[in-house]
Scaffold this active site. Structure first.
Site, PDB file in Angstrom:
ATOM      1  N   GLY A  23      -1.576   4.706  -4.555  1.00  0.00           N
ATOM      2  CA  GLY A  23      -2.169   3.545  -4.874  1.00  0.00           C
ATOM      3  C   GLY A  23      -1.388   2.276  -4.449  1.00  0.00           C
ATOM      4  O   GLY A  23      -0.934   2.063  -3.061  1.00  0.00           O
ATOM      5  N   GLY A  75      -6.346  -0.483   3.967  1.00  0.00           N
ATOM      6  CA  GLY A  75      -5.326  -1.512   3.536  1.00  0.00           C
ATOM      7  C   GLY A  75      -6.259  -2.839   3.902  1.00  0.00           C
ATOM      8  O   GLY A  75      -6.028  -3.918   3.086  1.00  0.00           O
ATOM      9  N   ASP A  76      -7.235  -2.744   5.037  1.00  0.00           N
ATOM     10  CA  ASP A  76      -8.177  -4.045   5.028  1.00  0.00           C
ATOM     11  C   ASP A  76      -8.880  -4.191   3.612  1.00  0.00           C
ATOM     12  O   ASP A  76      -9.328  -5.271   3.340  1.00  0.00           O
ATOM     13  CB  ASP A  76      -8.936  -4.043   6.183  1.00  0.00           C
ATOM     14  CG  ASP A  76      -8.189  -3.607   7.455  1.00  0.00           C
ATOM     15  OD1 ASP A  76      -7.129  -4.155   7.675  1.00  0.00           O
ATOM     16  OD2 ASP A  76      -8.533  -2.957   8.485  1.00  0.00           O
ATOM     17  N   SER A 117       0.882  -1.278   0.028  1.00  0.00           N
ATOM     18  CA  SER A 117       0.088  -0.088  -0.004  1.00  0.00           C
ATOM     19  C   SER A 117       0.842   1.289  -0.027  1.00  0.00           C
ATOM     20  O   SER A 117       1.802   1.128   0.825  1.00  0.00           O
ATOM     21  CB  SER A 117      -1.089   0.072   1.308  1.00  0.00           C
ATOM     22  OG  SER A 117      -1.764  -0.921   1.177  1.00  0.00           O
ATOM     23  N   GLY A 133      -0.314   4.579   0.024  1.00  0.00           N
ATOM     24  CA  GLY A 133      -1.027   5.713   0.276  1.00  0.00           C
ATOM     25  C   GLY A 133      -2.037   6.182  -0.825  1.00  0.00           C
ATOM     26  O   GLY A 133      -2.515   5.469  -1.677  1.00  0.00           O
TER      27      GLY A 133
END
Length: 305
Positions: free
Chosen positions: A211, A237-238, A206, A208
């Site tokens: 992308g 992120g999940d 990830s 931020g």
């Protein structure tokens, strides 16, 4: 069925404030409390997408009972091992597009409690091990569980950091650190180089607002939503992990450019939702419809990063 394991379950409390002023009294505009931990957030997203999900973890004390009650109320199937220690709490303060989280370490887990959790893991179309580890559970335990499940033919996605990420990566179908976790684990700020150091078959990073990056046997791939969004990034992120789990659970060969683009769209839609574990469905559909047909990948992506 997709199974999520949250080694360090929590009762997530989210405070919304107009502005966070450290050192001063802050008035809360709204408060939400519900079962949390990264694996639970993943399960919520998957269920909203229409997948059968089972939540596994350890729960103890009154806070653990509150977690159980919320899972029941949310309609999330679960199988929680009773634990002697009190389940932890997390507090997230959201002010505009900034989120500040305070996370308790969690109760110490006894070896027999972890063994009981492992014994409850069924075969699955995909399995997610996600979040921080409580005292008493180390990287060796996570790596061992990942290796045993992979040997049974279960695709395992691991979203953690540090020693647990290093040890589990060679056995997992995919791992998903963010850029900060990857740099802290590998000692390099180059995400492509850091991903390769893990020795995993696939590493999704990830980045931020920039992308996602995936380093796989087929090359290096990048994807980002069609526009930048602002909101609560806590569960972004999940949502990525949920998209990965849904993709591999579908069976067949995985197209990484397509899967990564879908994960980026779902992650951005999660930022637009007020609570981790949820997403803005209309935004998700918009981002999916507008995603590029051939996200940057392969040698071109590698030279760009």
């Amino acid at each position: 069925m997709i199974v999520t394991i949250t080694p360090n379950l929590a009762l997530d409390v989210t405070y919304a404030v107009t502005e966070l002023r450290p050192g001063e009294t802050n008035r809360v505009d709204s408060v939400h409390a519900r079962a949390g931990g990264k694996g639970v957030n993943v399960a919520r997203v998957l269920r909203s997408l229409g997948h059968d999900v089972l939540v596994l973890g350890l729960a103890g004390g009154p806070t653990g009972e509150a977690v159980r009650a919320d899972l029941e109320a949310s309609g999330l199937a679960h199988d929680l091992v009773p634990a002697a220690g009190e389940t932890r709490r997390t507090v997230t303060v959201v002010a505009g597009d900034e989120a500040t989280m305070l996370g308790e370490p969690g109760p110490a887990v006894a070896p027999e409690e972890w063994a009981a959790l492992e014994a409850r893991v069924p075969d699955a179309d995909a399995l997610v091990i996600s979040g921080s580890l409580p005292p008493g559970v180390d990287g060796e335990a996570v790596a061992g569980l990942t290796a045993r499940l992979s040997a049974r033919g279960v695709p395992v996605i691991v979203d953690t950091s540090g020693e647990a990420l290093l040890r589990a990566a060679p056995h997992a179908w995919a791992v998903k650190p963010n850029a900060e976790e990857l740099a802290g684990t590998t000692g390099t700020d180059d995400p492509v180089a850091g991903a390769r150091m893990l020795g995993a078959s696939a590493v999704v990073v990830s980045l931020g607002a920039d992308g996602l990056l995936a380093v796989t046997a087929g090359g290096v791939h990048r994807a980002a939503p069609p526009r930048r969004v602002s909101g609560n990034p806590t569960g972004a992120g999940d949502a990525v992990v949920a998209a990965l789990a849904a993709g591999v659970a579908a069976g067949g060969a995985v197209s990484w450019p397509g899967l990564l683009a879908d994960a980026a769209a779902l992650s951005a839609a999660a930022v637009l939702a007020p609570l981790a574990g949820s997403f803005d469905r209309s935004a998700y559909e918009e981002f999916r419809a507008r995603r590029p047909s051939s996200p940057q990948s392969g040698r071109d992506a590698e030279s760009a990063g």
